[in-house]
Design a protein around this motif. Structure first.
Motif, PDB file in Angstrom:
ATOM      1  N   ILE A 370       0.811  -1.214   0.000  1.00  0.00           N
ATOM      2  CA  ILE A 370       0.000   0.000   0.000  1.00  0.00           C
ATOM      3  C   ILE A 370       0.843   1.262   0.000  1.00  0.00           C
ATOM      4  O   ILE A 370       0.673   2.140  -0.848  1.00  0.00           O
ATOM      5  CB  ILE A 370      -0.962  -0.010   1.206  1.00  0.00           C
ATOM      6  CG1 ILE A 370      -1.949  -1.169   1.074  1.00  0.00           C
ATOM      7  CG2 ILE A 370      -1.710   1.316   1.315  1.00  0.00           C
ATOM      8  CD1 ILE A 370      -2.738  -1.450   2.332  1.00  0.00           C
ATOM      9  N   ARG A 371       1.761   1.388   0.935  1.00  0.00           N
ATOM     10  CA  ARG A 371       2.479   2.661   1.074  1.00  0.00           C
ATOM     11  C   ARG A 371       3.455   2.914  -0.059  1.00  0.00           C
ATOM     12  O   ARG A 371       3.948   4.027  -0.221  1.00  0.00           O
ATOM     13  CB  ARG A 371       3.183   2.725   2.437  1.00  0.00           C
ATOM     14  CG  ARG A 371       4.423   1.866   2.578  1.00  0.00           C
ATOM     15  CD  ARG A 371       4.960   1.915   4.003  1.00  0.00           C
ATOM     16  NE  ARG A 371       5.449   3.229   4.381  1.00  0.00           N
ATOM     17  CZ  ARG A 371       6.741   3.523   4.495  1.00  0.00           C
ATOM     18  NH1 ARG A 371       7.659   2.614   4.231  1.00  0.00           N
ATOM     19  NH2 ARG A 371       7.116   4.729   4.872  1.00  0.00           N
ATOM     20  N   ARG A 372       3.747   1.906  -0.876  1.00  0.00           N
ATOM     21  CA  ARG A 372       4.678   2.079  -1.990  1.00  0.00           C
ATOM     22  C   ARG A 372       3.967   2.226  -3.334  1.00  0.00           C
ATOM     23  O   ARG A 372       4.618   2.251  -4.378  1.00  0.00           O
ATOM     24  CB  ARG A 372       5.658   0.901  -2.038  1.00  0.00           C
ATOM     25  CG  ARG A 372       6.465   0.762  -0.765  1.00  0.00           C
ATOM     26  CD  ARG A 372       7.478  -0.352  -0.792  1.00  0.00           C
ATOM     27  NE  ARG A 372       8.143  -0.464   0.506  1.00  0.00           N
ATOM     28  CZ  ARG A 372       9.163   0.303   0.882  1.00  0.00           C
ATOM     29  NH1 ARG A 372       9.639   1.227   0.063  1.00  0.00           N
ATOM     30  NH2 ARG A 372       9.707   0.162   2.077  1.00  0.00           N
ATOM     31  N   SER A 373       2.641   2.311  -3.292  1.00  0.00           N
ATOM     32  CA  SER A 373       1.862   2.411  -4.522  1.00  0.00           C
ATOM     33  C   SER A 373       1.133   3.749  -4.579  1.00  0.00           C
ATOM     34  O   SER A 373       0.299   4.050  -3.718  1.00  0.00           O
ATOM     35  CB  SER A 373       0.845   1.264  -4.587  1.00  0.00           C
ATOM     36  OG  SER A 373      -0.062   1.450  -5.643  1.00  0.00           O
ATOM     37  N   ASP A 374       1.412   4.541  -5.592  1.00  0.00           N
ATOM     38  CA  ASP A 374       0.774   5.855  -5.718  1.00  0.00           C
ATOM     39  C   ASP A 374      -0.734   5.746  -5.878  1.00  0.00           C
ATOM     40  O   ASP A 374      -1.470   6.608  -5.395  1.00  0.00           O
ATOM     41  CB  ASP A 374       1.365   6.604  -6.918  1.00  0.00           C
ATOM     42  CG  ASP A 374       2.646   7.347  -6.562  1.00  0.00           C
ATOM     43  OD1 ASP A 374       2.745   7.817  -5.416  1.00  0.00           O
ATOM     44  OD2 ASP A 374       3.551   7.426  -7.400  1.00  0.00           O
ATOM     45  N   TRP A 375      -1.201   4.709  -6.561  1.00  0.00           N
ATOM     46  CA  TRP A 375      -2.650   4.625  -6.785  1.00  0.00           C
ATOM     47  C   TRP A 375      -3.387   3.961  -5.642  1.00  0.00           C
ATOM     48  O   TRP A 375      -4.587   4.182  -5.441  1.00  0.00           O
ATOM     49  CB  TRP A 375      -2.942   3.913  -8.112  1.00  0.00           C
ATOM     50  CG  TRP A 375      -2.603   2.458  -8.147  1.00  0.00           C
ATOM     51  CD1 TRP A 375      -1.419   1.888  -8.475  1.00  0.00           C
ATOM     52  CD2 TRP A 375      -3.501   1.379  -7.840  1.00  0.00           C
ATOM     53  NE1 TRP A 375      -1.501   0.519  -8.396  1.00  0.00           N
ATOM     54  CE2 TRP A 375      -2.772   0.173  -8.018  1.00  0.00           C
ATOM     55  CE3 TRP A 375      -4.832   1.303  -7.449  1.00  0.00           C
ATOM     56  CZ2 TRP A 375      -3.326  -1.081  -7.804  1.00  0.00           C
ATOM     57  CZ3 TRP A 375      -5.395   0.045  -7.231  1.00  0.00           C
ATOM     58  CH2 TRP A 375      -4.648  -1.128  -7.415  1.00  0.00           C
ATOM     59  N   LEU A 376      -2.688   3.143  -4.832  1.00  0.00           N
ATOM     60  CA  LEU A 376      -3.338   2.525  -3.679  1.00  0.00           C
ATOM     61  C   LEU A 376      -3.380   3.437  -2.460  1.00  0.00           C
ATOM     62  O   LEU A 376      -4.299   3.343  -1.640  1.00  0.00           O
ATOM     63  CB  LEU A 376      -2.621   1.228  -3.298  1.00  0.00           C
ATOM     64  CG  LEU A 376      -2.972  -0.037  -4.079  1.00  0.00           C
ATOM     65  CD1 LEU A 376      -2.115  -1.203  -3.618  1.00  0.00           C
ATOM     66  CD2 LEU A 376      -4.462  -0.374  -3.942  1.00  0.00           C
ATOM     67  N   ARG A 377      -2.424   4.298  -2.313  1.00  0.00           N
ATOM     68  CA  ARG A 377      -2.345   5.141  -1.115  1.00  0.00           C
ATOM     69  C   ARG A 377      -3.645   5.911  -0.843  1.00  0.00           C
ATOM     70  O   ARG A 377      -4.169   5.862   0.276  1.00  0.00           O
ATOM     71  CB  ARG A 377      -1.155   6.101  -1.214  1.00  0.00           C
ATOM     72  CG  ARG A 377       0.203   5.427  -1.067  1.00  0.00           C
ATOM     73  CD  ARG A 377       1.331   6.442  -1.239  1.00  0.00           C
ATOM     74  NE  ARG A 377       1.352   7.411  -0.154  1.00  0.00           N
ATOM     75  CZ  ARG A 377       2.043   7.275   0.968  1.00  0.00           C
ATOM     76  NH1 ARG A 377       2.779   6.173   1.161  1.00  0.00           N
ATOM     77  NH2 ARG A 377       2.004   8.195   1.902  1.00  0.00           N
ATOM     78  N   GLY A 381      -6.488   5.961   2.530  1.00  0.00           N
ATOM     79  CA  GLY A 381      -6.453   7.161   3.350  1.00  0.00           C
ATOM     80  C   GLY A 381      -5.101   7.820   3.479  1.00  0.00           C
ATOM     81  O   GLY A 381      -4.924   8.692   4.339  1.00  0.00           O
ATOM     82  N   LEU A 382      -4.113   7.441   2.644  1.00  0.00           N
ATOM     83  CA  LEU A 382      -2.780   8.022   2.720  1.00  0.00           C
ATOM     84  C   LEU A 382      -2.616   9.123   1.684  1.00  0.00           C
ATOM     85  O   LEU A 382      -3.179   9.057   0.586  1.00  0.00           O
ATOM     86  CB  LEU A 382      -1.712   6.948   2.497  1.00  0.00           C
ATOM     87  CG  LEU A 382      -1.720   5.768   3.479  1.00  0.00           C
ATOM     88  CD1 LEU A 382      -0.581   4.813   3.155  1.00  0.00           C
ATOM     89  CD2 LEU A 382      -1.625   6.249   4.913  1.00  0.00           C
ATOM     90  N   LYS A 383      -1.817  10.116   2.026  1.00  0.00           N
ATOM     91  CA  LYS A 383      -1.511  11.184   1.089  1.00  0.00           C
ATOM     92  C   LYS A 383      -0.552  10.673   0.017  1.00  0.00           C
ATOM     93  O   LYS A 383       0.172   9.694   0.235  1.00  0.00           O
ATOM     94  CB  LYS A 383      -0.883  12.368   1.836  1.00  0.00           C
ATOM     95  CG  LYS A 383      -1.814  13.024   2.843  1.00  0.00           C
ATOM     96  CD  LYS A 383      -1.112  14.146   3.569  1.00  0.00           C
ATOM     97  CE  LYS A 383      -2.042  14.808   4.597  1.00  0.00           C
ATOM     98  NZ  LYS A 383      -1.364  15.891   5.349  1.00  0.00           N
ATOM     99  N   PRO A 384      -0.539  11.316  -1.155  1.00  0.00           N
ATOM    100  CA  PRO A 384       0.406  10.889  -2.201  1.00  0.00           C
ATOM    101  C   PRO A 384       1.843  10.996  -1.728  1.00  0.00           C
ATOM    102  O   PRO A 384       2.181  11.813  -0.858  1.00  0.00           O
ATOM    103  CB  PRO A 384       0.120  11.874  -3.352  1.00  0.00           C
ATOM    104  CG  PRO A 384      -1.251  12.386  -3.081  1.00  0.00           C
ATOM    105  CD  PRO A 384      -1.413  12.414  -1.594  1.00  0.00           C
ATOM    106  N   MET A 385       2.698  10.152  -2.290  1.00  0.00           N
ATOM    107  CA  MET A 385       4.108  10.175  -1.930  1.00  0.00           C
ATOM    108  C   MET A 385       4.750  11.462  -2.440  1.00  0.00           C
ATOM    109  O   MET A 385       4.545  11.868  -3.585  1.00  0.00           O
ATOM    110  CB  MET A 385       4.841   8.970  -2.530  1.00  0.00           C
ATOM    111  CG  MET A 385       4.551   7.669  -1.847  1.00  0.00           C
ATOM    112  SD  MET A 385       5.603   6.319  -2.451  1.00  0.00           S
ATOM    113  CE  MET A 385       4.977   6.133  -4.113  1.00  0.00           C
ATOM    114  N   ARG A 386       5.555  12.087  -1.588  1.00  0.00           N
ATOM    115  CA  ARG A 386       6.297  13.269  -2.003  1.00  0.00           C
ATOM    116  C   ARG A 386       7.611  12.897  -2.678  1.00  0.00           C
ATOM    117  O   ARG A 386       8.124  13.622  -3.513  1.00  0.00           O
ATOM    118  CB  ARG A 386       6.580  14.166  -0.802  1.00  0.00           C
ATOM    119  CG  ARG A 386       5.303  14.733  -0.176  1.00  0.00           C
ATOM    120  CD  ARG A 386       5.629  15.638   0.997  1.00  0.00           C
ATOM    121  NE  ARG A 386       4.428  16.191   1.599  1.00  0.00           N
ATOM    122  CZ  ARG A 386       4.426  16.978   2.672  1.00  0.00           C
ATOM    123  NH1 ARG A 386       5.575  17.291   3.264  1.00  0.00           N
ATOM    124  NH2 ARG A 386       3.289  17.447   3.166  1.00  0.00           N
TER     125      ARG A 386
END
Length: 399
Positions: A370-377, A381-386
């Motif tokens: 989850i946390r390593r996927s831009d479309w799953l985040r 409920g996670l913000k996009p990766m910076r």
């Protein structure tokens, strides 16, 4: 945005307790759940009740406090759009994908459903899951009801924010004393007591949003109060100073409630003394219940401010992990219980595998997927990766 490490840590702890609570629902006797083990225990009801009295109210208060600390007063409607999207995406995705296996396992175990997964999913999407003249309303949000409630609560808070800011300014930063301290202690208890005596006998807790008057009456005022109190330094000094006393009162109150509940289920042998027939036991139990709820919250905030208001190394990572773990955990619990119960492993082994497997599954799915996927985040409920997340160091260890 102000950073309050104790509020962040309490949020992590409160959501972590959900894993234990929902795992215990598989094993607690006489309480309905999607799937039940052959091993159930009446004694589990007592720690579950002690936790249940404040667990969701704590989350709603913390959510209100987070808005109070976010400094959004001058951008509240822009914030409303972003928050709506951040809550709606996980809720809709959860209802259509994550929660679906919970209902599937439930109808297989409870209703003897034998159709294919594809057939089940078509029924799930079209409100067609009926058995013995009873129908499940689907798609359902199950444990994700908190998200469904948090969105309208947030929009309402943003609408009345000017009034809440005036109340916050009126309270000031001084520690509550005299009548103000008495009001902080008694008014929430009296409100909760009114809910228990007036609303609770008339309305069931449904978690269906539109008709859940008891939950709204308890959760919404504390959500708004959390916003008001978040930045009031005097309140935090006060709960910190009173933490031993509030802890003692909370222990006494829950002891009274659970003691009366136990006596109701296990009445002493022999005739009831005459004086006992004239004691308003139900009223005493209700007063003990609501007193415990509010005073326990004060104790939690007091001890949290004392012990947790520091930048723990684990806090940043765990704060991000809270949302995905919350969305995933109950589906993993039910799936693991469904697969493990037929193996007849024994209560301790089975429960340990359910809890441990749920935590391992949440960690693996969050960290690796989850946390390593831009479309799953956003769906969790996670913000996009910076910036790209670091990969584990694969260099060989020297030596």
């Amino acid at each position: 945005m102000q950073r309050r490490h104790d509020i962040d840590a309490l949020r992590v702890i409160a959501f972590s307790l959900l894993i234990l609570y929902h795992s215990a629902m598989v094993y607690v006797a006489d309480w309905d759940f999607h799937i039940k083990s052959a091993h159930t225990f009446e004694w589990l009801q007592y720690p579950m009740i002690a936790l249940n009295r404040w667990r969701m109210l704590l989350l709603f208060m913390i959510s209100g406090m987070a808005l109070g600390l976010a400094g959004i007063e001058h951008r509240r409607w822009r914030f409303a759009g972003a928050r709506s999207l951040r809550l709606l995406l996980p809720l809709v995705f959860g209802m259509l994908v994550v929660v679906t296996p919970q209902t599937y396992f439930q109808v297989v175990v409870q209703d003897g459903f034998t159709g294919s997964v594809a057939h089940f999913y078509r029924l799930y999407l079209t409100h067609g899951l009926c058995h013995a003249d009873q129908c499940l309303l689907t798609p359902t949000w199950n444990h994700l009801w908190y998200l469904a409630y948090l969105l309208p609560y947030t929009l309402l808070l943003l609408a009345v924010m000017p009034l809440l800011r005036r109340l916050r300014e009126w309270l000031g930063d001084a520690q509550p004393t005299g009548k103000t301290a008495l009001a902080f202690l008694l008014l929430p208890i009296l409100w909760l007591l009114g809910v228990r005596f007036w609303l609770a006998p008339q309305f069931e807790e449904t978690h269906a949003l539109v008709d859940d008057w008891v939950v709204h009456a308890e959760s919404l005022p504390l959500f708004l109060l959390g916003y008001v109190l978040a930045t009031r330094a005097g309140f935090w000094q006060w709960v910190q100073r009173l933490r031993w006393r509030t802890l003692a009162v909370a222990v006494l109150a829950i002891s009274v409630e659970l003691g009366l509940r136990w006596l109701g289920h296990h009445p002493p042998a022999g005739p009831t003394p005459g004086w006992a027939l004239h004691v308003p036991w139900y009223t005493i139990e209700r007063i003990a219940r609501v007193s415990y709820t509010w005073v326990a919250l004060l104790a939690i905030f007091g001890w949290g401010h004392t012990l947790l208001n520091r930048p723990f190394r684990w806090l940043s990572y765990c704060s991000e992990a809270v949302f995905p773990w919350y969305i995933l955990h109950q589906t993993l619990i039910i799936a693991l219980a469904f697969w493990l119960i037929p193996l007849h492993l024994g209560a301790a082994t089975e429960a340990a595998l359910v809890v441990g497997g749920t935590m391992a599954g949440c960690l693996l799915l969050h960290e690796v997927v989850i946390r390593r996927s831009d479309w799953l985040r956003p769906l969790f409920g996670l913000k996009p990766m910076r910036k790209p997340l670091p990969l584990p160091d694969a260099r060989p260890v020297a030596g």
